[in-house]
Design an enzyme around this catalytic site. Structure first.
Site, mmCIF file in Angstrom:
data_model
loop_
_atom_site.group_PDB
_atom_site.id
_atom_site.type_symbol
_atom_site.label_atom_id
_atom_site.label_comp_id
_atom_site.label_asym_id
_atom_site.label_seq_id
_atom_site.Cartn_x
_atom_site.Cartn_y
_atom_site.Cartn_z
ATOM 1 N N SER A 253 0.812 -1.210 0.000
ATOM 2 C CA SER A 253 0.000 0.000 0.000
ATOM 3 C C SER A 253 0.850 1.266 0.000
ATOM 4 O O SER A 253 1.740 1.403 -0.825
ATOM 5 C CB SER A 253 -0.959 -0.057 1.194
ATOM 6 O OG SER A 253 -2.102 0.696 0.914
ATOM 7 N N HIS A 395 -7.711 -5.659 -0.067
ATOM 8 C CA HIS A 395 -6.473 -4.907 0.139
ATOM 9 C C HIS A 395 -5.753 -5.443 1.386
ATOM 10 O O HIS A 395 -6.219 -5.227 2.506
ATOM 11 C CB HIS A 395 -6.878 -3.446 0.345
ATOM 12 C CG HIS A 395 -5.753 -2.483 0.455
ATOM 13 N ND1 HIS A 395 -4.976 -2.114 -0.626
ATOM 14 C CD2 HIS A 395 -5.275 -1.779 1.509
ATOM 15 C CE1 HIS A 395 -4.080 -1.224 -0.239
ATOM 16 N NE2 HIS A 395 -4.229 -1.009 1.056
#
Ligand code: GTR
Length: 414
Positions: A253, A395
């Site tokens: 990320s 995610h």
């Protein structure tokens, strides 16, 4: 996190492939002055430096030249921890100059069963080194930490209760059992991840006399996190147990944006992994799918330099895009990973940046992805240049992701 952002910005967020604007990516092998680049030597002497420079000046920020000394201090050295499978070291990176002193801690696990120097994965984490594994041998940090009731982190301080809370993202024993070491730094030790105009963390050490924050073109948080990964690599180069020609920089990320930027600048990294890095990482900005330049600059004004805000809602004017960041990895292998439900990070755009980086790798006669079609879910496509997978799920960093990274590293780095 991404769900919150989606509802906040739903009006301007596009997820529809049919609504991707027509855009033109800057030519990789034509300089900003229109000269064509036909071989690796011209790439390395002309095009690569100018691409690196444009990312420095217009996005991640330049690294201030003001000198800071970095010393390494081994503060813990324990053999045979984690039921005997790991040797553990903690090394303080001590940054100092006439402005002051600042310390960050590198945690290094090495496989106890391997004699010789080993390849190492190096990356940053979001809550502290002690969160990657429940072992009581890992020191707690004293830095700011983001409050998180789930992890029992409050008052911006961590304690024993958050040991191992992020172990699902860091399968330490699994990595070690494959003959790799793992080095991690807590990003909050370098720069706490919130906008305080760069008053805390390592930034102030770099200010010239009278300066109180970075200038328009100087680095933000991603810049200084990435630079610190290189300082950790400086340490790894001094450690006889580490094969320092085989250090792979990894990040998830915002820290995947960081690993890419570290790998782009520091060619000593032998391989680069971007896990769900999205906007400002592997995803092409000009597609404007999911998170956009404006959204990211508004939500996280401290990540990039101030110059980058010129491209808010103005991606057409970007003289670069993220395929050029990926091209800076050449000829080293790079792995880009997406997750199906992580549309905020634009999985298709993450694939395409790797695909469009191919001309740089071709200058080295390397095999590159053969098709513009993204691979199917859970069907990794690995090549000696760019590798990619999109896994099912959200995610995150999972065991599945690590299994691919190890397979890839075994093949192209180890
Ligand atoms: C999100 C941000 C993304 C990504 C993510 C993360 O809020 O919009 O760019 O970096 O955070 O780091 O988890």
């Amino acid at each position: 996190m991404s769900l919150i952002s989606v509802s906040l910005y739903s009006q301007e967020v596009n997820y529809d492939e049919n609504k991707v604007p027509d855009f033109q990516l800057p030519e990789l092998l034509t300089t900003f002055h229109g000269k064509s680049i036909n071989d690796a030597s011209a790439w390395e002497s002309v095009r690569r430096p100018e691409i690196l420079n444009v990312f420095r000046e217009q996005m991640y920020g330049t690294n201030p030249v003001h000198q800071v000394e970095v010393d390494f201090k081994l503060v813990k050295n324990k053999e045979k921890v984690l039921d005997g499978v790991a040797d553990l070291k903690e090394i303080d990176l001590i940054f100092s100059n006439d402005q002051g002193k600042h310390t960050a801690r590198l945690l290094l696990f090495l496989p106890a069963h391997v004699e010789g120097p080993v390849p190492v994965f190096l990356g940053m984490n979001f809550y502290g080194n002690h969160t990657i594994h429940p072992s009581a041998s890992i020191s707690l940090h004293q830095s700011w930490a983001r409050d998180n009731p789930l992890f029992l982190i409050s008052d911006q301080k961590v304690d024993d209760r958050s040991r191992g809370v992020r172990s699902s993202r860091w399968p330490v024993e699994y990595i070690l059992s494959h003959g790799y070491g793992l080095g991690v730094i807590y990003y909050g030790d370098i720069d706490p991840d919130y906008d305080d105009e760069f008053q805390n963390g390592l930034h102030p050490l770099f200010y010239k006399k009278g300066q109180t924050k970075p200038t328009e073109k100087e680095w933000g948080s991603i810049g200084i996190w990435a630079w610190s990964l290189s300082r950790a690599l400086d340490y790894l180069e001094t450690d006889a147990k580490v094969d320092h020609d085989k250090v792979i920089v990894f990040g998830h990320s915002r820290l995947g944006k960081t690993s890419l930027w570290a790998g782009a600048q520091d060619q000593r990294f032998a391989g680069i992994i971007s896990n769900n890095s999205g906007c400002g990482g592997a995803a092409l900005s000009k597609r404007k799918v999911g998170e956009t330049v404006k959204i990211i600059n508004n939500a996280f004004p401290h990540w990039f330099n101030d110059y980058f805000t010129r491209f808010n809602n103005n991606e057409e004017e970007l003289p670069f895009d993220q395929h050029m960041l990926i091209s800076l990895m050449a000829p080293r292998p790079v792995y880009i990973a997406s997750a199906k439900d992580d549309e905020w990070a634009d999985p298709r755009g993450e694939y395409l940046s790797g695909y469009y980086a191919a001309p740089a790798y071709k200058l080295y006669n390397m095999q590159t992805p053969s098709t513009i079609k993204s691979p199917a879910i859970n069907q990794p496509r690995m090549t000696e240049s760019v590798s990619y997978h999109i896994r099912s799920g959200r995610h995150d960093v999972t065991r599945y992701d690590w299994a691919q990274y190890i397979r890839w590293a075994d093949k192209y780095i180890k």
